[in-house]
Design an enzyme around this catalytic site. Sequence first.
Site, PDB file in Angstrom:
ATOM      1  N   ASN A   9      30.384  32.759  36.124  1.00 28.64           N
ATOM      2  CA  ASN A   9      31.359  33.539  35.375  1.00 28.64           C
ATOM      3  C   ASN A   9      32.738  32.945  35.674  1.00 28.64           C
ATOM      4  O   ASN A   9      33.308  33.190  36.725  1.00 28.64           O
ATOM      5  CB  ASN A   9      31.274  35.006  35.838  1.00 28.64           C
ATOM      6  CG  ASN A   9      32.356  35.875  35.219  1.00 28.64           C
ATOM      7  OD1 ASN A   9      33.070  35.442  34.319  1.00 28.64           O
ATOM      8  ND2 ASN A   9      32.459  37.108  35.701  1.00 28.64           N
ATOM      9  N   TRP A  10      33.212  32.141  34.741  1.00 30.87           N
ATOM     10  CA  TRP A  10      34.481  31.441  34.979  1.00 30.87           C
ATOM     11  C   TRP A  10      35.678  32.375  34.899  1.00 30.87           C
ATOM     12  O   TRP A  10      36.790  31.985  35.230  1.00 30.87           O
ATOM     13  CB  TRP A  10      34.648  30.290  33.968  1.00 30.87           C
ATOM     14  CG  TRP A  10      33.676  29.155  34.126  1.00 30.87           C
ATOM     15  CD1 TRP A  10      32.582  29.098  34.971  1.00 30.87           C
ATOM     16  CD2 TRP A  10      33.699  27.908  33.434  1.00 30.87           C
ATOM     17  NE1 TRP A  10      31.944  27.898  34.828  1.00 30.87           N
ATOM     18  CE2 TRP A  10      32.603  27.139  33.890  1.00 30.87           C
ATOM     19  CE3 TRP A  10      34.538  27.354  32.459  1.00 30.87           C
ATOM     20  CZ2 TRP A  10      32.326  25.853  33.404  1.00 30.87           C
ATOM     21  CZ3 TRP A  10      34.269  26.077  31.965  1.00 30.87           C
ATOM     22  CH2 TRP A  10      33.171  25.339  32.453  1.00 30.87           C
ATOM     23  N   LYS A  11      35.475  33.577  34.394  1.00 30.01           N
ATOM     24  CA  LYS A  11      36.569  34.543  34.205  1.00 30.01           C
ATOM     25  C   LYS A  11      37.719  33.881  33.420  1.00 30.01           C
ATOM     26  O   LYS A  11      37.458  33.030  32.566  1.00 30.01           O
ATOM     27  CB  LYS A  11      37.026  35.113  35.550  1.00 30.01           C
ATOM     28  CG  LYS A  11      35.850  35.727  36.322  1.00 30.01           C
ATOM     29  CD  LYS A  11      36.248  36.573  37.484  1.00 30.01           C
ATOM     30  CE  LYS A  11      34.978  37.086  38.167  1.00 30.01           C
ATOM     31  NZ  LYS A  11      35.273  37.982  39.295  1.00 30.01           N
ATOM     32  N   HIS A  95      30.984  44.088  32.929  1.00 29.78           N
ATOM     33  CA  HIS A  95      31.478  43.597  34.220  1.00 29.78           C
ATOM     34  C   HIS A  95      32.449  44.631  34.798  1.00 29.78           C
ATOM     35  O   HIS A  95      33.168  45.304  34.052  1.00 29.78           O
ATOM     36  CB  HIS A  95      32.176  42.246  34.031  1.00 29.78           C
ATOM     37  CG  HIS A  95      32.504  41.578  35.326  1.00 29.78           C
ATOM     38  ND1 HIS A  95      33.605  41.928  36.074  1.00 29.78           N
ATOM     39  CD2 HIS A  95      31.860  40.610  36.027  1.00 29.78           C
ATOM     40  CE1 HIS A  95      33.622  41.193  37.175  1.00 29.78           C
ATOM     41  NE2 HIS A  95      32.574  40.394  37.182  1.00 29.78           N
ATOM     42  N   GLU A  97      35.237  44.359  36.058  1.00 32.85           N
ATOM     43  CA  GLU A  97      36.630  44.171  35.633  1.00 32.85           C
ATOM     44  C   GLU A  97      36.847  44.753  34.230  1.00 32.85           C
ATOM     45  O   GLU A  97      37.936  45.246  33.922  1.00 32.85           O
ATOM     46  CB  GLU A  97      36.999  42.677  35.712  1.00 32.85           C
ATOM     47  CG  GLU A  97      37.139  42.225  37.169  1.00 32.85           C
ATOM     48  CD  GLU A  97      36.762  40.780  37.441  1.00 32.85           C
ATOM     49  OE1 GLU A  97      36.706  39.968  36.499  1.00 32.85           O
ATOM     50  OE2 GLU A  97      36.526  40.455  38.630  1.00 32.85           O
ATOM     51  N   GLU A 167      26.410  43.986  41.171  1.00 29.39           N
ATOM     52  CA  GLU A 167      27.643  43.447  41.734  1.00 29.39           C
ATOM     53  C   GLU A 167      28.435  44.561  42.414  1.00 29.39           C
ATOM     54  O   GLU A 167      29.180  45.294  41.748  1.00 29.39           O
ATOM     55  CB  GLU A 167      28.511  42.832  40.625  1.00 29.39           C
ATOM     56  CG  GLU A 167      27.855  41.680  39.901  1.00 29.39           C
ATOM     57  CD  GLU A 167      28.892  40.744  39.297  1.00 29.39           C
ATOM     58  OE1 GLU A 167      28.908  39.573  39.696  1.00 29.39           O
ATOM     59  OE2 GLU A 167      29.698  41.185  38.466  1.00 29.39           O
ATOM     60  N   GLY A 173      35.088  38.718  44.566  1.00 30.14           N
ATOM     61  CA  GLY A 173      36.350  38.008  44.789  1.00 30.14           C
ATOM     62  C   GLY A 173      36.998  38.295  46.138  1.00 30.14           C
ATOM     63  O   GLY A 173      38.139  37.928  46.371  1.00 30.14           O
ATOM     64  N   SER A 213      30.982  37.399  45.691  1.00 33.30           N
ATOM     65  CA  SER A 213      31.209  36.394  46.737  1.00 33.30           C
ATOM     66  C   SER A 213      29.948  35.630  47.117  1.00 33.30           C
ATOM     67  O   SER A 213      29.789  35.217  48.263  1.00 33.30           O
ATOM     68  CB  SER A 213      31.867  37.023  47.977  1.00 33.30           C
ATOM     69  OG  SER A 213      33.132  37.558  47.635  1.00 33.30           O
ATOM     70  N   GLY A 234      31.288  34.017  40.533  1.00 29.45           N
ATOM     71  CA  GLY A 234      32.661  33.873  40.053  1.00 29.45           C
ATOM     72  C   GLY A 234      33.310  32.652  40.678  1.00 29.45           C
ATOM     73  O   GLY A 234      33.099  31.518  40.239  1.00 29.45           O
ATOM     74  N   GLY A 235      34.065  32.872  41.739  1.00 34.44           N
ATOM     75  CA  GLY A 235      34.845  31.813  42.391  1.00 34.44           C
ATOM     76  C   GLY A 235      34.096  30.508  42.614  1.00 34.44           C
ATOM     77  O   GLY A 235      34.598  29.430  42.277  1.00 34.44           O
TER      78      GLY A 235
HETATM   79  P1  PGA Z   1      32.920  36.318  42.783  1.00 38.18           P
HETATM   80  O1  PGA Z   1      32.770  37.047  41.359  1.00 38.18           O
HETATM   81  O2  PGA Z   1      31.743  35.415  42.954  1.00 38.18           O
HETATM   82  O3  PGA Z   1      34.224  35.572  42.693  1.00 38.18           O
HETATM   83  O4  PGA Z   1      32.953  37.398  43.814  1.00 38.18           O
HETATM   84  C1  PGA Z   1      31.526  37.480  40.901  1.00 38.18           C
HETATM   85  C2  PGA Z   1      31.683  38.181  39.567  1.00 38.18           C
HETATM   86  O5  PGA Z   1      32.679  38.886  39.371  1.00 38.18           O
HETATM   87  O6  PGA Z   1      30.826  38.067  38.687  1.00 38.18           O
END
Ligand code: PGA
Length: 251
Positions: A9-11, A95, A97, A167, A173, A213, A234-235
């Site tokens: 997930n590149w966000k 998600h 967010e 999640e 994050g 994470s 994500g990251g």
């Molecule tokens: P993260 O994000 O790996 O940076 O914690 C995961 C996500 O939000 O899907």
Amino acid sequence: MRKKIVAGNWKMNKNTAEALELAQGLKGLVADVNGVEVVICPPFTLLAEVKKAIAGSNIKLGAQNMHTEEKGAFTGEISPLMLKDVGVEYVILGHSERREYFKETNEFINKKVKTAIKFGMTPILCVGEKLEEREAGITEKVVKDHVVGGFMDISKEDAAKVVVAYEPVWAIGTGKTASPEQAQEVHAFIRKLLEELYDKETAENITIQYGGSMNDANAKELMAKVDIDGGLIGGASLIADKFAVVVKSGI
Ligand code: PGA
């Protein structure tokens, strides 16, 4: 046997040049991967270019969100037809967010899940508790609410097409991963819930990813757990080498 899926997930990250570099780098690194489905989910503006870059590879294209309507007066939104048009096969829905900053409700997310299925894309339905909810001892209540809400009025046949991503919001994050045991406990709870909603066979076949994470250092331990079927990253998905290690941790 359910599929292991690792999705990046590149966000809201990367410009065109950076995205192409990442996609091309990854293509080589995961070319020999078998038994784990590799998905990358760039921002909307990069989908078409990234699709070209991964053509002929084993990497699938995903989007990070989608609207429920096919077309019309929804300024700023992207429809399922538009995603199909550029070759999207997976779509992240609900998600945390989106739930937090854009006030997406279970009802709206459920509509999106149904829309994705209708248009032949695989929805990745995100569920998970916030830190205060975990501390209040209501993790299962919150996760149940997200799962039941997300799968509302979805038939057994269609439920089998959904991917769930657990999640925990406090792990996203933050560098604070759920321990493999903590994650497994919730994954098993979700699978049991799916069995209650549908049946054992359906529940056994649904991929449940972990997200929050997950990285090259902890992915193997997490994915070694019986109910953890991959990850939503994500990251660590923004760096080709790291993401490739996460992917290979699922083999
Ligand atoms: P993260 O994000 O790996 O940076 O914690 C995961 C996500 O939000 O899907």
